[in-house]
Design a protein around this motif. Sequence first.
Motif, PDB file in Angstrom:
ATOM      1  N   ILE A  39     -63.916  71.559 -15.949  1.00 17.37           N
ATOM      2  CA  ILE A  39     -63.537  71.473 -17.386  1.00 17.37           C
ATOM      3  C   ILE A  39     -62.425  72.585 -17.468  1.00 17.37           C
ATOM      4  N   GLU A  40     -61.909  73.313 -17.036  1.00 18.76           N
ATOM      5  CA  GLU A  40     -60.691  74.257 -17.457  1.00 18.76           C
ATOM      6  C   GLU A  40     -59.652  73.673 -16.663  1.00 18.76           C
ATOM      7  N   TYR A  41     -60.322  72.622 -15.405  1.00 22.14           N
ATOM      8  CA  TYR A  41     -59.380  72.077 -14.591  1.00 22.14           C
ATOM      9  C   TYR A  41     -58.398  71.198 -15.092  1.00 22.14           C
ATOM     10  N   ALA A  42     -59.225  70.525 -15.739  1.00 24.36           N
ATOM     11  CA  ALA A  42     -58.758  69.544 -16.685  1.00 24.36           C
ATOM     12  C   ALA A  42     -58.342  69.394 -17.688  1.00 24.36           C
ATOM     13  N   ALA A  43     -58.383  70.842 -17.913  1.00 27.22           N
ATOM     14  CA  ALA A  43     -57.975  71.270 -19.060  1.00 27.22           C
ATOM     15  C   ALA A  43     -56.623  71.880 -18.790  1.00 27.22           C
ATOM     16  N   LEU A  44     -55.832  72.338 -17.635  1.00 24.94           N
ATOM     17  CA  LEU A  44     -55.440  73.000 -17.423  1.00 24.94           C
ATOM     18  C   LEU A  44     -54.109  71.502 -16.442  1.00 24.94           C
ATOM     19  N   ARG A  45     -54.696  70.569 -16.103  1.00 24.83           N
ATOM     20  CA  ARG A  45     -53.408  69.715 -15.897  1.00 24.83           C
ATOM     21  C   ARG A  45     -53.237  68.653 -16.823  1.00 24.83           C
ATOM     22  N   PHE A  46     -53.723  68.559 -18.087  1.00 23.38           N
ATOM     23  CA  PHE A  46     -53.814  67.837 -19.394  1.00 23.38           C
ATOM     24  C   PHE A  46     -52.672  68.715 -19.521  1.00 23.38           C
ATOM     25  N   VAL A  47     -52.880  70.191 -19.829  1.00 24.66           N
ATOM     26  CA  VAL A  47     -51.677  70.730 -20.824  1.00 24.66           C
ATOM     27  C   VAL A  47     -50.145  70.926 -19.580  1.00 24.66           C
ATOM     28  N   GLY A  48     -50.552  70.500 -18.374  1.00 23.89           N
ATOM     29  CA  GLY A  48     -49.436  70.201 -17.783  1.00 23.89           C
ATOM     30  C   GLY A  48     -48.499  69.685 -17.670  1.00 23.89           C
ATOM     31  N   PHE A  49     -49.467  68.228 -18.042  1.00 24.59           N
ATOM     32  CA  PHE A  49     -48.798  66.895 -18.055  1.00 24.59           C
ATOM     33  C   PHE A  49     -47.752  66.663 -19.792  1.00 24.59           C
ATOM     34  N   VAL A  50     -48.634  67.252 -20.095  1.00 26.29           N
ATOM     35  CA  VAL A  50     -47.785  67.769 -21.954  1.00 26.29           C
ATOM     36  C   VAL A  50     -46.564  68.136 -22.207  1.00 26.29           C
ATOM     37  N   MET A  51     -46.478  69.566 -20.841  1.00 27.61           N
ATOM     38  CA  MET A  51     -45.397  70.817 -21.223  1.00 27.61           C
ATOM     39  C   MET A  51     -44.589  69.807 -20.392  1.00 27.61           C
ATOM     40  N   ARG A  52     -44.283  68.856 -19.646  1.00 32.33           N
ATOM     41  CA  ARG A  52     -43.475  68.489 -18.656  1.00 32.33           C
ATOM     42  C   ARG A  52     -42.633  67.182 -19.132  1.00 32.33           C
ATOM     43  N   LEU A  53     -43.819  66.549 -20.547  1.00 31.17           N
ATOM     44  CA  LEU A  53     -43.324  65.147 -21.510  1.00 31.17           C
ATOM     45  C   LEU A  53     -42.056  66.003 -21.960  1.00 31.17           C
ATOM     46  N   LEU A  54     -42.061  67.416 -22.254  1.00 28.06           N
ATOM     47  CA  LEU A  54     -41.323  68.117 -23.345  1.00 28.06           C
ATOM     48  C   LEU A  54     -40.314  68.866 -23.039  1.00 28.06           C
ATOM     49  N   PRO A  55     -39.329  68.289 -23.586  1.00 25.52           N
ATOM     50  CA  PRO A  55     -38.218  69.321 -23.138  1.00 25.52           C
ATOM     51  C   PRO A  55     -38.553  70.733 -22.848  1.00 25.52           C
ATOM     52  N   MET A  56     -38.169  71.301 -21.520  1.00 28.11           N
ATOM     53  CA  MET A  56     -38.342  72.676 -21.124  1.00 28.11           C
ATOM     54  C   MET A  56     -38.112  74.055 -22.022  1.00 28.11           C
ATOM     55  N   ASP A  57     -37.225  74.190 -22.534  1.00 31.35           N
ATOM     56  CA  ASP A  57     -36.884  74.649 -23.840  1.00 31.35           C
ATOM     57  C   ASP A  57     -37.595  74.849 -24.407  1.00 31.35           C
TER      58      ASP A  57
ATOM     59  N   ALA B 140     -41.257  73.246 -24.538  1.00 27.89           N
ATOM     60  CA  ALA B 140     -41.868  73.939 -24.268  1.00 27.89           C
ATOM     61  C   ALA B 140     -42.559  75.341 -23.938  1.00 27.89           C
ATOM     62  N   SER B 141     -41.921  75.734 -23.556  1.00 28.74           N
ATOM     63  CA  SER B 141     -41.423  77.062 -23.489  1.00 28.74           C
ATOM     64  C   SER B 141     -41.312  78.080 -24.684  1.00 28.74           C
ATOM     65  N   GLY B 142     -40.594  77.239 -25.638  1.00 31.33           N
ATOM     66  CA  GLY B 142     -40.808  78.103 -27.131  1.00 31.33           C
ATOM     67  C   GLY B 142     -41.734  77.942 -27.791  1.00 31.33           C
ATOM     68  N   PHE B 143     -42.519  76.520 -27.639  1.00 32.66           N
ATOM     69  CA  PHE B 143     -43.880  76.208 -27.908  1.00 32.66           C
ATOM     70  C   PHE B 143     -44.861  77.018 -27.405  1.00 32.66           C
TER      71      PHE B 143
ATOM     72  N   VAL C 231     -43.932  82.435 -19.648  1.00 28.87           N
ATOM     73  CA  VAL C 231     -44.076  82.002 -18.600  1.00 28.87           C
ATOM     74  C   VAL C 231     -45.475  80.770 -17.498  1.00 28.87           C
ATOM     75  N   PHE C 232     -46.456  81.045 -18.701  1.00 31.00           N
ATOM     76  CA  PHE C 232     -47.063  79.581 -18.509  1.00 31.00           C
ATOM     77  C   PHE C 232     -46.697  78.529 -18.875  1.00 31.00           C
ATOM     78  N   ALA C 233     -45.712  77.923 -19.896  1.00 31.29           N
ATOM     79  CA  ALA C 233     -45.296  76.991 -19.713  1.00 31.29           C
ATOM     80  C   ALA C 233     -44.499  76.207 -18.315  1.00 31.29           C
ATOM     81  N   GLU C 234     -43.568  77.301 -18.254  1.00 29.96           N
ATOM     82  CA  GLU C 234     -41.846  77.675 -17.129  1.00 29.96           C
ATOM     83  C   GLU C 234     -42.797  77.287 -15.741  1.00 29.96           C
ATOM     84  N   SER C 235     -44.407  77.176 -15.831  1.00 32.68           N
ATOM     85  CA  SER C 235     -44.256  77.273 -13.910  1.00 32.68           C
ATOM     86  C   SER C 235     -44.492  75.807 -14.051  1.00 32.68           C
ATOM     87  N   PHE C 236     -44.454  75.087 -14.723  1.00 31.02           N
ATOM     88  CA  PHE C 236     -44.378  73.705 -14.494  1.00 31.02           C
ATOM     89  C   PHE C 236     -43.354  73.185 -14.099  1.00 31.02           C
TER      90      PHE C 236
END
Length: 301
Positions: A23-41, A43-46, A94-99
């Motif tokens: 579940i943790e892994y799936a949640a992390l993959r989902f968050v990463g997917f959503v982050m990459r849909l956003l502009p980098m700034d 995603a990082s700011g949010f 940092v968490f967001a920018e890792s993607f």
Amino acid sequence: MSGEKVRRRHKGPRWWRRLRYMIEYAALRFVGFVMRLLPMDTASGFMGWCWRMMAPRLRRHPRALAHLALAYPEKSAAERERIALAMWTNLGRVFAESFFVERLLASGRIEDRVAPLLETLKSSHRGIVFVSAHYGNWELAITPTMTAGIKAAGVYQRVKNDYVEALLMALRRERYPRGLFAKGTDIARRLMRVAREGGAVAMLADLRDRGGLPVPFFGRLAPSTNFPAALCRSTDAALVAARVIRVKGARFIIEAEVIQVPRTDDRDADIAETTRRIQSKFEGWIREYPDHWMWAHRRWG
């Protein structure tokens, strides 16, 4: 108690732990997917805002404030609270920018001030041991080696979740062409060979090491890893401390300094002194930008 009952007792917890990891892994993959849909700034700011809002409700926030009080007794409680909140914002970023590491490397958002130093070290054909701290966006600290054509090996802290471990390895692997090695494994000889062959070894050296040397850190003795010092002392590799400064949003400056390694007849004393110098450098950098460092971990025990 029979063996059958023991097996039934342990089957449930193991099964639940595995499910939780998935579940943790799936949640992390989902968050990463959503982050990459956003502009980098965005995603990082949010994500920085989210961590700033949520973290004060967690148990690690009081720990961070307690550590800040030990390090900065002269500051008011309100000042320490502001530093802690800014720290959580940085950690969320940092968490967001890792993607987005590959995009960051190609975006011109990183000012590399390490290149001249690396060219000098590269021409000497010596190995290099890089040490850094959980400071700014530490995931970017290794990037100057890629520009300089220096192949590095990395040392990292293994996480309990095997699925998340594999994902983190995939995100980091390309930056460490000589391999990524988990702490706690028998890696000393392999890393020593990398250093002796003129390669680079990179590691974070600011966490508590229960088997390390107690050296001063913000006025208190903190058990600190002596591995970087021992590696340099044994191989004649250069010791370089690097940091990543967040200057504005998802924009950074990378700086580095050589730390001199004493080489006397007393090897143990040389290693202890080098370890002290590493932690002293980290403390100086943290005092310059206290919100850049991760105050919530158990640095002093």
